[in-house]
Design an enzyme around this catalytic site. Sequence first.
Site, PDB file in Angstrom:
ATOM      1  N   PRO A 191       0.817  -1.166  -0.077  1.00  0.00           N
ATOM      2  CG  PRO A 191      -0.549  -1.256   1.872  1.00  0.00           C
ATOM      3  CD  PRO A 191       0.716  -1.996   1.117  1.00  0.00           C
ATOM      4  CD  GLU A 192       3.739   3.639  -3.460  1.00  0.00           C
ATOM      5  OE1 GLU A 192       3.910   4.667  -2.970  1.00  0.00           O
ATOM      6  OE2 GLU A 192       4.340   2.946  -4.496  1.00  0.00           O
ATOM      7  CE  LYS A 240       4.323   3.800   1.662  1.00  0.00           C
ATOM      8  NZ  LYS A 240       4.944   2.797   1.073  1.00  0.00           N
ATOM      9  NE  ARG A 273       3.238 -10.576   0.433  1.00  0.00           N
ATOM     10  CZ  ARG A 273       3.539  -9.751  -0.540  1.00  0.00           C
ATOM     11  NH1 ARG A 273       4.808  -9.472  -1.091  1.00  0.00           N
ATOM     12  NH2 ARG A 273       2.502  -8.998  -1.167  1.00  0.00           N
ATOM     13  NE  ARG A 292      11.922  -0.288  -4.256  1.00  0.00           N
ATOM     14  CZ  ARG A 292      11.317   0.603  -3.461  1.00  0.00           C
ATOM     15  NH1 ARG A 292       9.875   0.498  -3.370  1.00  0.00           N
ATOM     16  NH2 ARG A 292      12.161   1.359  -3.084  1.00  0.00           N
TER      17      ARG A 292
END
Length: 321
Positions: free
Chosen positions: A2-3, A61, A135, A297
Amino acid sequence: MPELPEVEVVRRGLAEHVVGRRVSAVEVLHPRAVRRHLAGPVDVIGRLTGRTLTAVGRRGKYLWLELGSDTDPADPTEPRDPADSGEGSADALLAHLGMSGQLLVSDPAAPPQKHLRVLLSFADGGPQLRFVDQRTFGGMSVETLVSPAGGTAGAAGRVPEPIAHIARDPMDPDFDADAVVSALRSRHTELKRALLDQSLVSGIGNIYADEALWRARLHGRRPTNTLTRKAGHAVLASAAEVMAEALDQGGTSFDALYVNVNGNSGYFERSLNVYGQEDRPCRRCGTAIRREPFMNRSSYFCPRCQPPPRPARTARDPDRS
Ligand SMILES: [Zn+2]
């Protein structure tokens, strides 16, 4: 993963669905979900049970639910919490969604989700708050609220102690763009790395960094000390715009596991300009979008709109005079 706009969607969902409600029971179904609460699962349960969730906060976040008095106004036999003297709460339930965490508002009759880790039931018998995390990189803990240096006075300016160092994000009403631009220009790093540094500006992940850089026509490898103030403001404003648009659309979702507080997936990915668009034409100039490796990435950019910086020369180029 999630951003920030997705986490903001979750914050709004929590404000609507759980703030003002009193916790009647807590179940910790996986100890790893509360590993950051060093006193252990039994302590988490003890500190949450009977408390009212009085407000929700977000920094980057991280999300937190402020914990109010454990006195049920309808039950005068319950002891009063000395920490609650009408000055706002002193502690909060801090949550981070990690890679795959979800905070779901679920009907108590709904069967437990496969990866249900923490379950909060409420005294009103209404929908439960369920922390589901396949996770288990995410987690919850009960933390003391502190006023960070330079923070706003009063309960509204307080944040849980472990995240007091995290900078505000471009969507935060108290975000100080001038100060962030100055800090950015004084660093000796690359622009995208700086945008991802949570102590400088929080909440900008890989996707939003690429989108903001494309909008501002800046390459992520641009050295921050060569940035003009105008360019610095442009990239921060672009980040705020991308986030606001994502928020309007319910958040981005690249991870099938991620859904917002009600279980609906975001759909912002349809309007991405560069992220994940390798070889597709730039929506501004038609040049093929390029991908290059970035910290395990990828970075996506338009080589024409966002020309890569030239490598620094240590000696005079012999081909030029
Ligand atoms: Zn372009």
